[in-house]
Design a protein around this motif. Structure first.
Motif, PDB file in Angstrom:
ATOM      1  N   LYS A 152       0.827  -1.212   0.000  1.00  0.00           N
ATOM      2  CA  LYS A 152       0.000   0.000   0.000  1.00  0.00           C
ATOM      3  C   LYS A 152       0.862   1.264   0.000  1.00  0.00           C
ATOM      4  N   HIS A 153       2.036   1.186   0.619  1.00  0.00           N
ATOM      5  CA  HIS A 153       2.917   2.357   0.706  1.00  0.00           C
ATOM      6  C   HIS A 153       4.060   2.321  -0.311  1.00  0.00           C
ATOM      7  N   THR A 154       3.923   1.471  -1.329  1.00  0.00           N
ATOM      8  CA  THR A 154       4.922   1.400  -2.403  1.00  0.00           C
ATOM      9  C   THR A 154       4.304   1.924  -3.693  1.00  0.00           C
ATOM     10  N   PRO A 155       4.881   2.923  -4.338  1.00  0.00           N
ATOM     11  CA  PRO A 155       4.336   3.456  -5.602  1.00  0.00           C
ATOM     12  C   PRO A 155       4.289   2.373  -6.680  1.00  0.00           C
ATOM     13  N   GLN A 156       3.263   2.420  -7.521  1.00  0.00           N
ATOM     14  CA  GLN A 156       3.109   1.397  -8.552  1.00  0.00           C
ATOM     15  C   GLN A 156       4.181   1.474  -9.628  1.00  0.00           C
ATOM     16  N   ASP A 157       4.859   2.605  -9.745  1.00  0.00           N
ATOM     17  CA  ASP A 157       5.944   2.696 -10.727  1.00  0.00           C
ATOM     18  C   ASP A 157       7.281   2.219 -10.158  1.00  0.00           C
ATOM     19  N   ASP A 158       7.284   1.808  -8.896  1.00  0.00           N
ATOM     20  CA  ASP A 158       8.477   1.239  -8.273  1.00  0.00           C
ATOM     21  C   ASP A 158       8.603  -0.220  -8.726  1.00  0.00           C
ATOM     22  N   PRO A 159       9.781  -0.669  -9.196  1.00  0.00           N
ATOM     23  CA  PRO A 159       9.956  -2.075  -9.610  1.00  0.00           C
ATOM     24  C   PRO A 159       9.602  -3.072  -8.514  1.00  0.00           C
ATOM     25  N   GLU A 160       9.706  -2.656  -7.256  1.00  0.00           N
ATOM     26  CA  GLU A 160       9.405  -3.539  -6.129  1.00  0.00           C
ATOM     27  C   GLU A 160       7.914  -3.834  -6.033  1.00  0.00           C
ATOM     28  N   TRP A 161       7.069  -2.944  -6.603  1.00  0.00           N
ATOM     29  CA  TRP A 161       5.624  -3.084  -6.445  1.00  0.00           C
ATOM     30  C   TRP A 161       5.120  -4.393  -7.057  1.00  0.00           C
ATOM     31  N   ILE A 162       5.583  -4.734  -8.250  1.00  0.00           N
ATOM     32  CA  ILE A 162       5.134  -5.956  -8.927  1.00  0.00           C
ATOM     33  C   ILE A 162       5.555  -7.185  -8.132  1.00  0.00           C
ATOM     34  N   LYS A 163       6.768  -7.182  -7.597  1.00  0.00           N
ATOM     35  CA  LYS A 163       7.255  -8.310  -6.802  1.00  0.00           C
ATOM     36  C   LYS A 163       6.441  -8.451  -5.520  1.00  0.00           C
ATOM     37  N   LEU A 164       6.149  -7.334  -4.886  1.00  0.00           N
ATOM     38  CA  LEU A 164       5.354  -7.373  -3.659  1.00  0.00           C
ATOM     39  C   LEU A 164       3.947  -7.885  -3.925  1.00  0.00           C
ATOM     40  N   ARG A 165       3.340  -7.423  -5.010  1.00  0.00           N
ATOM     41  CA  ARG A 165       1.981  -7.863  -5.327  1.00  0.00           C
ATOM     42  C   ARG A 165       1.939  -9.372  -5.563  1.00  0.00           C
TER      43      ARG A 165
END
Length: 340
Positions: A152-165
């Motif tokens: 929730k606190h990671t921007p969707q344009d951050d590469p980490e977001w896809i891994k977290l999801r």
């Protein structure tokens, strides 16, 4: 900036709680499993039932901690998510583990003494063995909550977001399974508490498939006057008991819901309960009980619902038996035709 600060705090919490969790897993093995294995205080099947695959879980969580130190949380959990299915095996066994632990403590004075001594050690940190054993059941749901918060606190344009999801989705599948076992364990603990508080009439509370619904004090209309009774509702039983000292209860009746009916009685004036707006009559075979109390309306609803659900389950079971019997008969008929 505020979101980044919040994100950093969540990452640190994941790391800190993982370290503390591993300490507790090691505590289980060091203070309980290894000494029991070396002393043969418990037979191997009992040890296996109580501790399950705790050593394999510790190995996975040590690896996860190493990954968390070297990689991002998304990468670490995505890499280890397939191995977290080991927790499902632990959760599947958890109720059985509690039953065996309780049984061994009651039947073996040597084991009971060993357990008390180990639980009283300073390095056990005032944690009983049951409190330690439930930690693996609680850990994955806790990680899922932290990862959801981090996502929730990671921007969707951050590469980490896809891994977290992706990690959240995989861990969510394991969490759903484990949460069901947590509910089962909580239900087991409630029923064990009630079982231990009841005396008389041989009331056996613990039974496969039985669920605890509610408990509370109601007034029962007796021969001379109304008396307080402690009532317990389960998915297939209604029990009322006489309160005794020190939180114990003498069981007065065990009523199978399959044979019960519930009726609201509005027009019955009773000198043993003056001013009561209405009563509830529970009838079961040759037993009839007249109850009243402040929460009687909600009791009517819960009783009626439990009876309806139980009868629906029985109907469904009978239908399945009929279908299965029909299939068996058809199969036998085909065999007879083939052999003729």
């Amino acid at each position: 900036m505020q979101s980044r600060t919040k994100r950093d705090r969540i990452v640190q919490e994941i790391l800190d709680t993982q370290v503390a969790y591993i300490d507790n897993l090691e505590r289980i093995i060091r203070l309980f499993l290894v000494p029991l294995r070396e002393s043969n205080l418990l037979p191997a099947p009992a040890r296996a039932a109580i501790f399950s695959n705790i050593e394999a879980i510790l190995a996975v969580d040590r690896e996860l901690l190493d990954c968390l130190v070297e990689q991002s949380p998304g990468e670490a959990f995505l890499r280890l998510a397939p191995f977290l299915r080991l927790y499902s095996l632990y959760a599947n066994n958890f109720q059985r583990a509690n039953e065996v632990l309780t049984d061994c403590t009651k039947k073996s004075s040597d084991f009971a003494r060993f357990r008390a001594e180990q639980e009283s050690r300073p390095d056990c940190c005032a944690l009983g063995l049951p409190s330690l054993l439930i930690m693996p059941v609680q850990r994955v749901p806790r990680c899922k909550l932290l990862l959801d918060d981090l996502l929730k606190h990671t921007p969707q344009d951050d590469p980490e977001w896809i891994k977290l999801r992706s990690a959240c989705r995989q861990i969510g599948q394991v969490t759903t399974h484990i949460n069901e076992h947590i509910r089962t364990h909580d239900n087991f603990r409630q029923m064990l508490r009630i079982q231990n508080s009841l005396v008389g009439m041989g009331a056996e509370i613990l039974a496969p498939g039985r669920k605890f619904i509610r408990e509370g004090r109601l007034m029962k209309v007796c021969k001379r006057k109304s008396k307080e009774r402690m009532c317990f509702l389960f998915s297939d039983l209604f029990i009322y008991a006489r309160p005794e000292n020190a939180g114990s209860f003498t069981c007065r009746a065990v009523l199978p819901l399959m044979f019960c009916s519930v009726a609201r009685v509005d027009d019955e004036e009773d000198p043993r309960a003056p001013g009561v707006p209405f009563f509830v009559r529970i009838s079961c075979k040759d037993v009839s009980v007249l109850l009243f109390g402040d929460e009687i309306q909600s009791w009517v609803g819960d009783l009626s619902k439990a009876i309806e659900e139980l009868r629906d389950q029985q109907k469904m079971l009978l239908e399945q038996i009929k279908v299965r019997a029909g299939r068996d008969q058809c199969h036998k008929l085909r065999q007879d035709i083939a052999s003729s």
